[in-house]
Write an enzyme that holds these catalytic residues in place. Structure first.
Site, PDB file in Angstrom:
ATOM      1  N   GLU A   9       0.742  -1.263   0.000  1.00  0.00           N
ATOM      2  CA  GLU A   9       0.000   0.000   0.000  1.00  0.00           C
ATOM      3  C   GLU A   9       0.773   1.315   0.000  1.00  0.00           C
ATOM      4  O   GLU A   9       0.680   2.109   0.935  1.00  0.00           O
ATOM      5  CB  GLU A   9      -1.003  -0.012   1.164  1.00  0.00           C
ATOM      6  CG  GLU A   9      -2.011  -1.134   1.028  1.00  0.00           C
ATOM      7  CD  GLU A   9      -3.165  -1.067   2.018  1.00  0.00           C
ATOM      8  OE1 GLU A   9      -3.070  -0.341   3.010  1.00  0.00           O
ATOM      9  OE2 GLU A   9      -4.180  -1.744   1.764  1.00  0.00           O
ATOM     10  N   GLU A  68      -5.627  -7.893  -0.880  1.00  0.00           N
ATOM     11  CA  GLU A  68      -6.384  -7.562   0.333  1.00  0.00           C
ATOM     12  C   GLU A  68      -7.808  -7.218  -0.062  1.00  0.00           C
ATOM     13  O   GLU A  68      -8.059  -6.383  -0.936  1.00  0.00           O
ATOM     14  CB  GLU A  68      -5.800  -6.348   1.084  1.00  0.00           C
ATOM     15  CG  GLU A  68      -4.613  -6.657   1.966  1.00  0.00           C
ATOM     16  CD  GLU A  68      -4.250  -5.491   2.884  1.00  0.00           C
ATOM     17  OE1 GLU A  68      -5.161  -4.719   3.260  1.00  0.00           O
ATOM     18  OE2 GLU A  68      -3.068  -5.361   3.217  1.00  0.00           O
TER      19      GLU A  68
HETATM   20  C1  NAG Z   1      -2.843  -6.018   6.987  1.00  0.00           C
HETATM   21  O1  NAG Z   1      -1.950  -6.623   7.812  1.00  0.00           O
HETATM   22  C2  NAG Z   1      -0.997  -5.757   8.275  1.00  0.00           C
HETATM   23  C3  NAG Z   1      -0.090  -6.586   9.059  1.00  0.00           C
HETATM   24  O2  NAG Z   1      -0.731  -7.179  10.112  1.00  0.00           O
HETATM   25  C4  NAG Z   1      -1.589  -4.671   9.111  1.00  0.00           C
HETATM   26  O3  NAG Z   1      -0.594  -3.790   9.549  1.00  0.00           O
HETATM   27  C5  NAG Z   1      -2.534  -3.962   8.264  1.00  0.00           C
HETATM   28  O4  NAG Z   1      -3.196  -3.021   9.041  1.00  0.00           O
HETATM   29  C6  NAG Z   1      -3.497  -4.939   7.736  1.00  0.00           C
HETATM   30  N1  NAG Z   1      -4.369  -4.281   6.868  1.00  0.00           N
HETATM   31  C7  NAG Z   1      -5.501  -3.935   7.332  1.00  0.00           C
HETATM   32  C8  NAG Z   1      -6.387  -3.273   6.379  1.00  0.00           C
HETATM   33  O5  NAG Z   1      -5.857  -4.160   8.461  1.00  0.00           O
END
Ligand code: NAG
Ligand code: NAG
Ligand code: NAG
Length: 395
Positions: free
Chosen positions: A215, A327
């Site tokens: 991201e 995601e």
């Molecule tokens: C996806 O996983 C990462 C690692 O745990 C985390 O930092 C991130 O917030 C997560 N993405 C979301 C949308 O929660």
């Protein structure tokens, strides 16, 4: 997700990975409205009504004739934990990384993956990790062997689960401690060195997929960012990982909706392998289904087809390229089951350009997390969350 969002998740665990007795409390509070994407899972039909829609019954919004086989190559789940402590400004507290493995006092990520493969038919896992953890907070440093050993234990558990693919995801939002790679922060050479080190470790394993960066957002110059991505790709290939998939991330939290319109797609089309081809260079896109696309709400309001997936499919097809939705997700609610199942069916219908989806998230997230996909174990029996059962699980 874009990071640890608005929910607060309290995690307690005893003893750090290095054996220090400690009790940690982690609060994830996150951030950005904007783009978040996540949630995945593919699933050929069987479980829920929406997911059983055949490819001839396209959800509304299909602007192009279905071109896929109806079967996605990948369906999986993010196994989170090593990315805990990472924020959207690229700060990652190395000591806050929490291995989702019982031997490091985390959740049973290995057991989760075994369950997801065996009982649900998933075949891909994304394993987020902070750059700072990998080098133990040293920018430009080599991999910290003790920390890498812990992360590699999760990678090996993924491989051993029988999954077809394991994504190494550097979860830093194109940054190191607030500074953007190649645009005031780490140099492209430092970023390339990181990937040389990682790719050298996994060059011989065909199951590894290299997720260049989680991201990126608020990148001032998308063309300069494409050069940073190019540096990573060149490093990975030159380290001997010549045939694995590499995921190329765009701006705006890798939003599938603005991948083309905001210039990420056109810029990343220029990224090539050292031999000039684009073989196995796959675009990385995220998309959530809640009201502000942040992945922070329990309810979903869109299947993203008209605004994101349909136009993206057209663009990918016209450029002879493919994308992987690493995601996506939603709450364990009826609205998310409806819309996420529709999104997945659309991706299945366009499997010529979409390789699959990876849901956000299991691992060390508590099942009470709003986007929780962490199964609950009772003895040797695992029970999935309702959204995983309804939409994400291939079987
Ligand atoms: C996806 O996983 C990462 C690692 O745990 C985390 O930092 C991130 O917030 C997560 N993405 C979301 C949308 O929660
Ligand atoms: C980012 O993408 C979201 C949709 O995913 C969109 O609503 C938002 O306007 C985009 N932001 C920018 C800066 O392009
Ligand atoms: C992408 O979005 C950003 C933020 O809104 C904007 O400054 C930039 O001009 C956009 N780029 C393109 C090519 O649309």
């Amino acid at each position: 997700m874009k990071s640890l969002l608005a929910l607060t998740s309290l995690a307690l665990y005893l003893a750090s990975a290095r054996g220090q007795a400690a009790v940690w409390q982690q609060y994830y509070s996150q951030c950005i409205p904007g783009t978040a994407t996540s949630a995945p899972a593919t699933a050929p039909p069987v479980t829920s009504a929406p997911s059983t829609v055949s490819s001839s019954a396209a959800p509304s919004g299909t602007s192009t004739p279905p071109a896929g086989t109806g079967t996605l190559k990948f369906a999986g789940i993010n196994i989170s934990g090593f990315d805990f402590g990472c924020n959207t400004d690229g700060t990652c507290t190395a000591s806050a990384a929490w291995p989702p493995l019982t031997q490091y006092y985390g959740a049973d990520g290995a057991g989760q993956m075994n369950h997801f493969v065996t009982d649900d038919g998933f075949n891909i896992f994304r394993l987020p990790v902070g750059w700072q953890f990998l080098t133990n907070d040293v920018l430009g440093g080599t991999l910290d062997e003790a920390n890498f050993e812990e992360y590699d234990a999760l990678v090996q558990a993924c491989i051993a689960s029988g999954a077809a693919a394991c994504i190494v995801d550097v979860h830093n939002y194109a940054r190191w401690n607030g500074e953007i790679i190649g645009q005031g922060g780490p140099t492209n050479e430092q970023f390339a060195d990181l990937w040389t080190s990682i790719a050298t470790k996994y060059a011989g394993n065909e199951k590894i997929i290299f997720g260049v960066m989680n991201e990126p957002h608020d990148i001032p110059d998308i063309n300069l960012w494409a050069q940073s991505v190019q540096a990573a790709v060149t490093a990975i290939r030159n380290a001997g990982a010549t045939s694995q998939l590499i995921l190329l991330p765009g701006n705006n939290y890798t939003s599938a909706e603005t991948f083309v319109s905001n210039g990420s797609g056109p810029a990343l089309l220029t990224v090539t392998n050292p031999d000039g081809t684009t073989t196995n260079l796959i675009f990385d896109v995220h998309k959530y289904l809640d009201s502000d696309n942040s992945g922070t709400h329990a309810d979903c309001v869109t299947n993203n087809i008209d605004d994101a997936w349909s136009p993206l499919a057209d663009w990918l097809r016209s450029n002879s390229r493919q994308a992987l939705n690493t995601e996506t997700g939603g709450g364990n609610t009826a609205s998310c089951a409806e819309f996420l199942c529709e999104q997945i069916v659309f991706q299945q219908q366009n499997s010529d350009v979409f390789l699959g989806y990876v849901g956000w998230a299991a691992g060390n997230f508590d099942p009470s997390y709003v986007l929780g996909e962490t199964p609950t174990a009772s003895g040797s029996t695992w029970t999935d969350t309702s959204l995983v059962a309804a939409c994400l699980a291939p079987k």
